[in-house]
Design an enzyme around this catalytic site. Sequence first.
Site, PDB file in Angstrom:
ATOM      1  N   LEU A   1      94.159-119.822 -21.412  1.00 57.53           N
ATOM      2  CA  LEU A   1      94.186-121.185 -20.880  1.00 57.53           C
ATOM      3  C   LEU A   1      93.089-121.412 -19.843  1.00 57.53           C
ATOM      4  O   LEU A   1      92.641-122.537 -19.644  1.00 57.53           O
ATOM      5  CB  LEU A   1      95.559-121.467 -20.271  1.00 57.53           C
ATOM      6  CG  LEU A   1      96.734-121.395 -21.258  1.00 57.53           C
ATOM      7  CD1 LEU A   1      98.069-121.559 -20.543  1.00 57.53           C
ATOM      8  CD2 LEU A   1      96.597-122.435 -22.368  1.00 57.53           C
TER       9      LEU A   1
ATOM     10  N   THR B   1      96.537-122.265 -32.353  1.00 59.71           N
ATOM     11  CA  THR B   1      95.218-121.622 -32.374  1.00 59.71           C
ATOM     12  C   THR B   1      94.864-120.845 -31.098  1.00 59.71           C
ATOM     13  O   THR B   1      93.911-120.075 -31.106  1.00 59.71           O
ATOM     14  CB  THR B   1      94.123-122.687 -32.614  1.00 59.71           C
ATOM     15  OG1 THR B   1      94.411-123.844 -31.828  1.00 59.71           O
ATOM     16  CG2 THR B   1      94.064-123.075 -34.066  1.00 59.71           C
TER      17      THR B   1
ATOM     18  N   LYS C   1     105.663-115.900 -40.483  1.00 62.26           N
ATOM     19  CA  LYS C   1     105.236-117.304 -40.575  1.00 62.26           C
ATOM     20  C   LYS C   1     104.264-117.452 -41.737  1.00 62.26           C
ATOM     21  O   LYS C   1     103.242-116.768 -41.782  1.00 62.26           O
ATOM     22  CB  LYS C   1     104.573-117.715 -39.246  1.00 62.26           C
ATOM     23  CG  LYS C   1     103.958-119.104 -39.282  1.00 62.26           C
ATOM     24  CD  LYS C   1     103.339-119.506 -37.957  1.00 62.26           C
ATOM     25  CE  LYS C   1     102.536-120.779 -38.105  1.00 62.26           C
ATOM     26  NZ  LYS C   1     101.737-121.106 -36.914  1.00 62.26           N
TER      27      LYS C   1
ATOM     28  N   GLY D   1      98.136-111.617 -15.996  1.00 62.00           N
ATOM     29  CA  GLY D   1      98.857-110.765 -16.944  1.00 62.00           C
ATOM     30  C   GLY D   1      99.757-111.552 -17.876  1.00 62.00           C
ATOM     31  O   GLY D   1     100.866-111.134 -18.165  1.00 62.00           O
TER      32      GLY D   1
ATOM     33  N   GLU E   1     104.250-119.020 -28.984  1.00 61.87           N
ATOM     34  CA  GLU E   1     105.025-118.061 -29.772  1.00 61.87           C
ATOM     35  C   GLU E   1     104.710-118.117 -31.260  1.00 61.87           C
ATOM     36  O   GLU E   1     105.306-117.390 -32.030  1.00 61.87           O
ATOM     37  CB  GLU E   1     106.518-118.310 -29.522  1.00 61.87           C
ATOM     38  CG  GLU E   1     106.830-118.355 -28.027  1.00 61.87           C
ATOM     39  CD  GLU E   1     108.265-118.079 -27.650  1.00 61.87           C
ATOM     40  OE1 GLU E   1     109.133-118.672 -28.280  1.00 61.87           O
ATOM     41  OE2 GLU E   1     108.499-117.253 -26.735  1.00 61.87           O
TER      42      GLU E   1
ATOM     43  N   GLU F   1      98.285-126.451 -34.179  1.00 66.68           N
ATOM     44  CA  GLU F   1      97.962-125.486 -35.241  1.00 66.68           C
ATOM     45  C   GLU F   1      97.981-124.047 -34.709  1.00 66.68           C
ATOM     46  O   GLU F   1      97.390-123.152 -35.313  1.00 66.68           O
ATOM     47  CB  GLU F   1      96.611-125.828 -35.881  1.00 66.68           C
ATOM     48  CG  GLU F   1      96.682-126.984 -36.889  1.00 66.68           C
ATOM     49  CD  GLU F   1      97.308-126.606 -38.241  1.00 66.68           C
ATOM     50  OE1 GLU F   1      97.532-125.420 -38.476  1.00 66.68           O
ATOM     51  OE2 GLU F   1      97.569-127.515 -39.052  1.00 66.68           O
TER      52      GLU F   1
ATOM     53  N   ALA G   1      96.911-113.723 -22.491  1.00 66.01           N
ATOM     54  CA  ALA G   1      95.456-113.494 -22.490  1.00 66.01           C
ATOM     55  C   ALA G   1      95.104-112.199 -21.758  1.00 66.01           C
ATOM     56  O   ALA G   1      94.310-111.377 -22.256  1.00 66.01           O
ATOM     57  CB  ALA G   1      94.743-114.681 -21.834  1.00 66.01           C
TER      58      ALA G   1
HETATM   59  C1  LIG Z   1     103.207-126.210 -24.464  1.00 69.44           C
HETATM   60  C2  LIG Z   1     102.354-125.078 -24.970  1.00 69.44           C
HETATM   61  C3  LIG Z   1     102.678-124.461 -26.173  1.00 69.44           C
HETATM   62  C4  LIG Z   1     101.863-123.420 -26.669  1.00 69.44           C
HETATM   63  N1  LIG Z   1     102.144-122.854 -27.877  1.00 69.44           N
HETATM   64  C5  LIG Z   1     101.280-121.954 -28.410  1.00 69.44           C
HETATM   65  C6  LIG Z   1     101.521-121.375 -29.689  1.00 69.44           C
HETATM   66  O1  LIG Z   1     102.532-121.629 -30.323  1.00 69.44           O
HETATM   67  N2  LIG Z   1     100.602-120.520 -30.186  1.00 69.44           N
HETATM   68  C7  LIG Z   1      99.468-120.193 -29.497  1.00 69.44           C
HETATM   69  O2  LIG Z   1      98.635-119.446 -30.009  1.00 69.44           O
HETATM   70  N3  LIG Z   1      99.261-120.679 -28.259  1.00 69.44           N
HETATM   71  C8  LIG Z   1     100.118-121.550 -27.706  1.00 69.44           C
HETATM   72  N4  LIG Z   1      99.889-122.042 -26.445  1.00 69.44           N
HETATM   73  C9  LIG Z   1      98.715-121.626 -25.694  1.00 69.44           C
HETATM   74  C10 LIG Z   1      98.723-120.219 -25.076  1.00 69.44           C
HETATM   75  O3  LIG Z   1      98.645-119.268 -26.115  1.00 69.44           O
HETATM   76  C11 LIG Z   1      99.917-119.844 -24.276  1.00 69.44           C
HETATM   77  O4  LIG Z   1     100.189-120.835 -23.369  1.00 69.44           O
HETATM   78  C12 LIG Z   1      99.694-118.509 -23.555  1.00 69.44           C
HETATM   79  O5  LIG Z   1     100.925-117.966 -23.213  1.00 69.44           O
HETATM   80  C13 LIG Z   1      98.840-118.651 -22.307  1.00 69.44           C
HETATM   81  O6  LIG Z   1      98.565-117.428 -21.766  1.00 69.44           O
HETATM   82  P1  LIG Z   1      97.567-117.197 -20.554  1.00 69.44           P
HETATM   83  O7  LIG Z   1      97.576-115.725 -20.387  1.00 69.44           O
HETATM   84  O8  LIG Z   1      96.263-117.875 -20.780  1.00 69.44           O
HETATM   85  O9  LIG Z   1      98.209-117.935 -19.293  1.00 69.44           O
HETATM   86  P2  LIG Z   1      99.533-117.644 -18.412  1.00 69.44           P
HETATM   87  O10 LIG Z   1     100.683-117.276 -19.233  1.00 69.44           O
HETATM   88  O11 LIG Z   1      99.661-118.871 -17.533  1.00 69.44           O
HETATM   89  O12 LIG Z   1      99.176-116.393 -17.507  1.00 69.44           O
HETATM   90  C14 LIG Z   1      98.454-116.487 -16.301  1.00 69.44           C
HETATM   91  C15 LIG Z   1      98.561-115.185 -15.536  1.00 69.44           C
HETATM   92  O13 LIG Z   1      97.738-115.250 -14.379  1.00 69.44           O
HETATM   93  C16 LIG Z   1      98.484-114.786 -13.249  1.00 69.44           C
HETATM   94  N5  LIG Z   1      97.961-115.410 -12.039  1.00 69.44           N
HETATM   95  C17 LIG Z   1      97.637-116.709 -11.850  1.00 69.44           C
HETATM   96  N6  LIG Z   1      97.210-116.902 -10.577  1.00 69.44           N
HETATM   97  C18 LIG Z   1      97.235-115.697  -9.970  1.00 69.44           C
HETATM   98  C19 LIG Z   1      96.946-115.237  -8.653  1.00 69.44           C
HETATM   99  N7  LIG Z   1      96.541-116.075  -7.681  1.00 69.44           N
HETATM  100  N8  LIG Z   1      97.112-113.934  -8.392  1.00 69.44           N
HETATM  101  C20 LIG Z   1      97.546-113.059  -9.342  1.00 69.44           C
HETATM  102  N9  LIG Z   1      97.848-113.436 -10.596  1.00 69.44           N
HETATM  103  C21 LIG Z   1      97.711-114.734 -10.896  1.00 69.44           C
HETATM  104  C22 LIG Z   1      99.920-115.183 -13.581  1.00 69.44           C
HETATM  105  O14 LIG Z   1     100.861-114.445 -12.826  1.00 69.44           O
HETATM  106  C23 LIG Z   1      99.970-114.838 -15.066  1.00 69.44           C
HETATM  107  O15 LIG Z   1     100.212-113.461 -15.207  1.00 69.44           O
HETATM  108  C24 LIG Z   1     100.721-123.021 -25.917  1.00 69.44           C
HETATM  109  C25 LIG Z   1     100.439-123.640 -24.694  1.00 69.44           C
HETATM  110  C26 LIG Z   1     101.237-124.648 -24.222  1.00 69.44           C
HETATM  111  C27 LIG Z   1     100.900-125.293 -22.911  1.00 69.44           C
END
Ligand SMILES: Cc1cc2nc3c(=O)[nH]c(=O)nc-3n(C[C@H](O)[C@H](O)[C@H](O)COP(=O)(O)OP(=O)(O)OC[C@H]3O[C@@H](n4cnc5c(N)ncnc54)[C@H](O)[C@@H]3O)c2cc1C
Length: 499
Positions: free
Chosen positions: A328, A339, A79, A14, A50, A337, A17
Amino acid sequence: MNSTVVKKVVIAGGGTAGWLAAAALSHQLGPLLEITLIESDEIGTIGVGEATIPPIRTFHKLLQIDEQEFMRATAATFKLGIGFENWARIGDQYIHSFGRNGKPTWMCEFHNFWLRSRELGIESELGDYCFELQAAKHGKFATGPNVDINYAYHFDAGQYAKFLRRFSEGRGIRRVEGKIKEVRQNPESGFIESLVLQSGTEVAGDLFIDCTGFRGLLIEQTLHTGYEDWSHWLPCDSAAAMQTTLAGPAPPFTRSIAHDAGWRWCIPLQHRVGNGLVYSSQHISDDAAKAQLLAAVDGTPVNQPRVLRFQTGRRLKVWNKNVVALGLASGFIEPLESTSIHLMMIGVTRLMHLFPFNGVDEALAEEFNAQSRSEMEKTRDFVIMHYHVTEREDSTFWQHCRHMKIPDSLEHRIQLFRENAYAFQGDSELFRVDSWSQVLLGQRVSPKGYHHFARAMEAGELTRYLADFRQAISQTVARMPVHQDFVNQYCKAAQSVWN
Ligand SMILES: Cc1cc2nc3c(=O)[nH]c(=O)nc-3n(C[C@H](O)[C@H](O)[C@H](O)COP(=O)(O)OP(=O)(O)OC[C@H]3O[C@@H](n4cnc5c(N)ncnc54)[C@H](O)[C@@H]3O)c2cc1C
């Protein structure tokens, strides 16, 4: 083909993504599916991400999200692009904006006319012919039905996930809180059948969307799909992230300042600034990176720097068996950028186009994987370019970037531009010609030649045309409100969002 009709969709995770997938699926296909999202409060989200790019507005329109409501709920700002500092040489500055350079012709792009004008001794920057770039440079912004402006947002990632959660729950999504401790597979097909939580609750599904972040609980830890590593082209593998108070009015662009072993982001929100140093751990230690970040930020720290590790690359298949990875979990191109959120939005849109209503079909999965791969590789090349096209030799990091071997696809593009000022946007490619030309010229790639259609215009006529163009932009920008003032009257977030 697995002929089980796909009705039950389970989203694991949650973060941005997971909730994006939930919002899009519930809005577009809600009545046809039973959607459950599982998230773990104990694990939490990564808490960064963000800055966005303009296609987010199309995605929000598809979901009928009201802009002002969304911006108030996420303390968002506008932006217009990214301001790059110190990339080709220390002291350099340029803006990669979301705008168009001048007006292209059917024969060639505008930057060819600009190159011709320089030969004629006309003093101007390419950015003088781009409305969004000038607005960014002067800290101005306005939007509305009569304003033709291309923009995106900066927002609070935690608030965005909450906003999408409210949106999705209002459309019938079932949310289950708990940590997934076991993934049950069909012993013959290897397809995932259910997820078992620590509480013992079992959640069964036909299709699983893996949004569990870098760990890729389903796509990698369970299905062992494999990962293609791109760190030899994009050596940054870590980030130190922290927040600071505002040190002045929010500019309508992200700042990206090159350092000796990476770069620093500055993302202005309504109530705080998101900061981070993205770096290569081969070239600087975590402690030194944190110290560099703390010494560089404006404003007062709200929290201490937190180190995150990542590996740039792509999952070999983002759709494997009955699992589709998003965010991710599907791969990562470092955030230079902005993305990743866009790639999530495109990923879930693609899934809805290729949705396996009649059962998980290998052909659908192959098409999905081929499209995702091509998109990731093209985006990757654009990001690599920023590092490679540099004159910096002042640290081992920059020496590596400048002299590294780059993908042939990118080498080809740089060569085309260097020799002939030719830039192009390939099929289903995210970055437009204007993006390529703004970054390449911004990083001092000086083309040897240009398209001679630009010579077809008589010198006096070209001079007048360009002067009128520049004047029209500067007059429009002068009349626009200051970005911070526009935000305050258009979408000011309530204090409760900030705390
Ligand atoms: C340093 C950095 C900067 C970034 N900046 C940008 C940006 O400016 N713009 C952009 O577009 N993207 C950016 N990103 C990339 C990406 O958009 C963000 O990191 C985004 O918040 C990732 O979301 P996610 O949902 O993939 O992962 P996460 O936020 O890690 O969410 C994972 C989810 O899975 C759940 N989960 C995991 N394991 C389990 C389990 N065993 N049981 C139940 N739930 C579980 C967690 O609780 C969480 O809810 C950045 C990434 C990084 C690393």
